[in-house]
Design a protein around this motif. Structure first.
Motif, PDB file in Angstrom:
ATOM      1  N   ASP A  82       0.851  -1.190   0.000  1.00  0.00           N
ATOM      2  CA  ASP A  82       0.000   0.000   0.000  1.00  0.00           C
ATOM      3  C   ASP A  82       0.884   1.237   0.000  1.00  0.00           C
ATOM      4  OD1 ASP A  82      -1.716   2.143   0.483  1.00  0.00           O
ATOM      5  OD2 ASP A  82      -3.062   0.943   1.712  1.00  0.00           O
ATOM      6  N   PRO A  83       0.944   1.953  -1.119  1.00  0.00           N
ATOM      7  CA  PRO A  83       1.821   3.126  -1.219  1.00  0.00           C
ATOM      8  C   PRO A  83       1.532   4.201  -0.177  1.00  0.00           C
ATOM      9  CG  PRO A  83       1.055   2.473  -3.391  1.00  0.00           C
ATOM     10  CD  PRO A  83       0.273   1.662  -2.404  1.00  0.00           C
ATOM     11  N   PHE A  84       0.278   4.353   0.258  1.00  0.00           N
ATOM     12  CA  PHE A  84      -0.031   5.388   1.241  1.00  0.00           C
ATOM     13  C   PHE A  84       0.779   5.176   2.514  1.00  0.00           C
ATOM     14  CE2 PHE A  84      -2.442   6.555   5.077  1.00  0.00           C
ATOM     15  CZ  PHE A  84      -2.429   7.931   4.934  1.00  0.00           C
ATOM     16  N   TYR A 230     -24.134  -3.221  -3.906  1.00  0.00           N
ATOM     17  CA  TYR A 230     -23.128  -2.239  -4.307  1.00  0.00           C
ATOM     18  C   TYR A 230     -21.908  -2.222  -3.377  1.00  0.00           C
ATOM     19  CZ  TYR A 230     -26.233   0.005  -7.738  1.00  0.00           C
ATOM     20  OH  TYR A 230     -27.034   0.274  -8.829  1.00  0.00           O
ATOM     21  N   VAL A 231     -21.886  -3.098  -2.397  1.00  0.00           N
ATOM     22  CA  VAL A 231     -20.771  -3.153  -1.442  1.00  0.00           C
ATOM     23  C   VAL A 231     -19.847  -4.309  -1.814  1.00  0.00           C
ATOM     24  CG1 VAL A 231     -20.104  -3.502   0.969  1.00  0.00           C
ATOM     25  CG2 VAL A 231     -22.136  -2.131   0.411  1.00  0.00           C
ATOM     26  N   PHE A 232     -18.586  -3.982  -2.053  1.00  0.00           N
ATOM     27  CA  PHE A 232     -17.578  -4.982  -2.410  1.00  0.00           C
ATOM     28  C   PHE A 232     -16.485  -4.956  -1.339  1.00  0.00           C
ATOM     29  CE2 PHE A 232     -19.733  -3.710  -6.218  1.00  0.00           C
ATOM     30  CZ  PHE A 232     -19.897  -4.879  -6.944  1.00  0.00           C
ATOM     31  N   GLU A 233     -16.507  -5.958  -0.460  1.00  0.00           N
ATOM     32  CA  GLU A 233     -15.542  -6.008   0.640  1.00  0.00           C
ATOM     33  C   GLU A 233     -14.215  -6.582   0.149  1.00  0.00           C
ATOM     34  OE1 GLU A 233     -15.257  -7.156   5.363  1.00  0.00           O
ATOM     35  OE2 GLU A 233     -16.942  -7.897   4.174  1.00  0.00           O
ATOM     36  N   THR A 234     -13.153  -5.827   0.349  1.00  0.00           N
ATOM     37  CA  THR A 234     -11.833  -6.241  -0.128  1.00  0.00           C
ATOM     38  C   THR A 234     -10.781  -5.948   0.940  1.00  0.00           C
ATOM     39  OG1 THR A 234     -11.027  -4.150  -1.022  1.00  0.00           O
ATOM     40  CG2 THR A 234     -12.569  -5.382  -2.393  1.00  0.00           C
ATOM     41  N   SER A 235      -9.564  -6.418   0.685  1.00  0.00           N
ATOM     42  CA  SER A 235      -8.438  -6.099   1.568  1.00  0.00           C
ATOM     43  C   SER A 235      -7.694  -4.858   1.099  1.00  0.00           C
ATOM     44  CB  SER A 235      -7.477  -7.288   1.643  1.00  0.00           C
ATOM     45  OG  SER A 235      -7.020  -7.638   0.343  1.00  0.00           O
ATOM     46  N   GLN A 236      -8.263  -4.120   0.152  1.00  0.00           N
ATOM     47  CA  GLN A 236      -7.794  -2.798  -0.251  1.00  0.00           C
ATOM     48  C   GLN A 236      -6.413  -2.814  -0.913  1.00  0.00           C
ATOM     49  OE1 GLN A 236     -10.339  -0.518   3.275  1.00  0.00           O
ATOM     50  NE2 GLN A 236      -8.139  -0.236   3.173  1.00  0.00           N
ATOM     51  N   THR A 237      -6.286  -3.627  -1.935  1.00  0.00           N
ATOM     52  CA  THR A 237      -5.074  -3.661  -2.745  1.00  0.00           C
ATOM     53  C   THR A 237      -5.445  -3.350  -4.190  1.00  0.00           C
ATOM     54  OG1 THR A 237      -5.264  -6.016  -3.301  1.00  0.00           O
ATOM     55  CG2 THR A 237      -4.105  -5.451  -1.252  1.00  0.00           C
ATOM     56  N   GLU A 238      -4.438  -3.074  -5.009  1.00  0.00           N
ATOM     57  CA  GLU A 238      -4.685  -2.819  -6.420  1.00  0.00           C
ATOM     58  C   GLU A 238      -5.327  -4.033  -7.090  1.00  0.00           C
ATOM     59  OE1 GLU A 238      -2.040  -2.142 -10.448  1.00  0.00           O
ATOM     60  OE2 GLU A 238      -1.331  -1.224  -8.590  1.00  0.00           O
ATOM     61  N   ASN A 262      -9.444   3.419  -0.506  1.00  0.00           N
ATOM     62  CA  ASN A 262      -8.091   3.977  -0.617  1.00  0.00           C
ATOM     63  C   ASN A 262      -7.699   4.089  -2.087  1.00  0.00           C
ATOM     64  OD1 ASN A 262      -7.705   1.269  -1.170  1.00  0.00           O
ATOM     65  ND2 ASN A 262      -5.857   1.065   0.065  1.00  0.00           N
ATOM     66  N   ASP A 263      -6.645   4.848  -2.327  1.00  0.00           N
ATOM     67  CA  ASP A 263      -6.248   5.150  -3.703  1.00  0.00           C
ATOM     68  C   ASP A 263      -5.775   3.932  -4.477  1.00  0.00           C
ATOM     69  OD1 ASP A 263      -6.848   7.811  -3.467  1.00  0.00           O
ATOM     70  OD2 ASP A 263      -4.773   8.515  -3.353  1.00  0.00           O
ATOM     71  N   ILE A 264      -5.009   3.063  -3.829  1.00  0.00           N
ATOM     72  CA  ILE A 264      -4.423   1.955  -4.585  1.00  0.00           C
ATOM     73  C   ILE A 264      -5.516   1.013  -5.075  1.00  0.00           C
ATOM     74  CG2 ILE A 264      -3.971   0.430  -2.623  1.00  0.00           C
ATOM     75  CD1 ILE A 264      -1.720   1.057  -5.737  1.00  0.00           C
ATOM     76  N   THR A 265      -6.613   0.892  -4.337  1.00  0.00           N
ATOM     77  CA  THR A 265      -7.774   0.136  -4.818  1.00  0.00           C
ATOM     78  C   THR A 265      -8.378   0.820  -6.034  1.00  0.00           C
ATOM     79  OG1 THR A 265      -8.265  -0.667  -2.583  1.00  0.00           O
ATOM     80  CG2 THR A 265     -10.033  -0.800  -4.205  1.00  0.00           C
ATOM     81  N   ILE A 286     -13.901   7.814  -7.129  1.00  0.00           N
ATOM     82  CA  ILE A 286     -13.292   8.695  -6.132  1.00  0.00           C
ATOM     83  C   ILE A 286     -12.746   7.838  -5.003  1.00  0.00           C
ATOM     84  CG2 ILE A 286     -15.415   9.046  -4.785  1.00  0.00           C
ATOM     85  CD1 ILE A 286     -14.549  11.996  -4.466  1.00  0.00           C
ATOM     86  N   SER A 287     -11.724   8.335  -4.314  1.00  0.00           N
ATOM     87  CA  SER A 287     -11.114   7.545  -3.243  1.00  0.00           C
ATOM     88  C   SER A 287     -10.530   8.474  -2.184  1.00  0.00           C
ATOM     89  CB  SER A 287     -10.039   6.622  -3.828  1.00  0.00           C
ATOM     90  OG  SER A 287      -9.074   7.366  -4.546  1.00  0.00           O
ATOM     91  N   ALA A 288      -9.588   7.968  -1.399  1.00  0.00           N
ATOM     92  CA  ALA A 288      -8.962   8.778  -0.353  1.00  0.00           C
ATOM     93  C   ALA A 288      -7.520   8.340  -0.166  1.00  0.00           C
ATOM     94  CB  ALA A 288      -9.722   8.634   0.967  1.00  0.00           C
TER      95      ALA A 288
END
Length: 358
Positions: A82-84, A230-238, A262-265, A286-288
């Motif tokens: 995660d680059p952040f 509309y909810v997609f649960e992930t571990s927040q990676t690209e 997050n952005d990388i997602t 959009i992301s954060a």
């Protein structure tokens, strides 16, 4: 330990070592060089020369004690996932260096951010192993990322001072620098709603996650029906972002807006849209975070910028102030996110993207 010796160990020049140790934004052409430099510096307990001359006495030139500090990264198991958090770590490393303290250990352990895994894990044994790995005293710990509450209590008992840098509050368990994930999510979703979007998807973690609460509460505040599909649960990676978008493209669902936690997602989402651009489905994304890659996408990613540099600086300030006896009560310092409007969002009744490319 001199800069010259670190340069020899890392296979680079002393000038590059100096730039990396003093500038969190410095980019090496070799993507792994920065990590090699900091690994060499930590292995040798590097401090600036003026501090090193006083290390045996345990005093800095200003008469202050030199502290051994550790960093625990809880959202990732490698330095590249995660680059952040990697960018935030750069700031923390540089601030520790400038404060003439010793950064003796950085752990990457995602188990601490997973409540289910923490319930199964022998946390006492895990933390004892960590403490044995670290050289020098356990003066201070900086935790970057969400941490399980029970694990946080046990870690706090091992250190003279602990500070958390996070999007999810520790509820005054330890000192913390917070950019509230619920507020940043609300800012992002509010922007989509302002553009006329009502069918808004969420891609990210959901359990005990402030950003997910921000997403659902903002929809509720605007009387927009919540759609579980509309909810997609992930571990927040690209990779997860790409897979979720691919799944969405092969379904009958067509949300007009997508909020990624997050952005990388979001980068993964945009890459998938680029591959399947022939389907002519063009949602706003959009992301954060506002990682470096956010301005290198096409279209450029609209996101909520988290003030990484300030968060890292104030975290170290709080930690050192506690270690020096400056404060005893738990301090919570909250930073504000900032909406960065770029090209990846548009009005719900418009179709302006002619291409996706990253």
């Amino acid at each position: 330990m001199s800069v010259k010796k670190i340069a020899e160990l890392a296979g680079t020049s002393p000038a590059t070592v100096s730039r990396v140790l003093n500038n969190p934004g410095y980019r090496c052409q070799d993507s792994g060089l920065r990590d090699r430099i900091w690994k060499a510096a930590m292995a040798q307990n590097y401090v600036p020369n003026e501090a090193a001359r006083n290390l045996k006495m345990g005093q800095s030139p200003e008469g202050r004690q030199i502290y051994y500090l550790h960093v625990l990264m809880t959202r990732m198991d490698t330095s590249s996932s995660d680059p952040f958090f990697s960018e935030l770590l750069r700031t923390v490393e540089c601030e520790i260096h400038k404060s003439m303290c010793i950064l003796s250990k950085v752990w990457y352990m995602s188990v601490f951010s997973d409540d289910q895994k923490c319930r199964k894990e022998n946390l006492d044994s895990l933390i004892e192993t960590m403490c044995r790995e670290a050289e020098g005293p356990n003066d201070g710990l900086i935790i970057i990322g969400k941490c399980n509450q029970r694990a946080l209590k046990k870690l706090a008992a091992k250190y003279r001072g602990v500070v958390s840098i996070n999007r999810n509050s520790t509820n005054y368990e330890v000192d913390e620098v917070l950019c509230d994930g619920e507020k940043t999510a609300s800012m992002a979703v509010e922007y989509l709603i302002g553009l006329g979007h009502c069918d808004i998807a969420y891609v990210g973690e959901c359990r005990n996650e402030a950003r997910y609460r921000g997403y659902t509460e903002t929809l509720k505040a605007h009387r927009i029906d919540f759609n579980q599909e509309y909810v997609f649960e992930t571990s927040q990676t690209e990779m997860d972002g790409y897979a979720c978008m691919e799944q969405l493209l092969h379904s009958d669902l067509r949300p007009t807006g997508i909020y990624c936690a997050n952005d990388i997602t979001a980068v993964g989402v945009l890459k998938c849209l680029g591959r399947y651009r022939g389907l002519y489905y063009m949602p706003s994304v959009i992301s954060a975070d506002d990682i470096e890659q956010a301005q290198n996408t096409s279209p450029m990613l609209t996101t909520v910028r988290l003030p990484k540099d300030e968060m890292g600086k104030f975290a170290l300030y709080l930690l050192l102030d506690r270690l020096r006896g400056g404060h005893k009560g738990v301090v919570r310092m909250e930073m504000e996110g900032k909406l960065m409007i770029r090209g990846s969002c548009f009005r719900a009744d418009q179709s302006v993207w002619s291409d996706y490319c990253i």
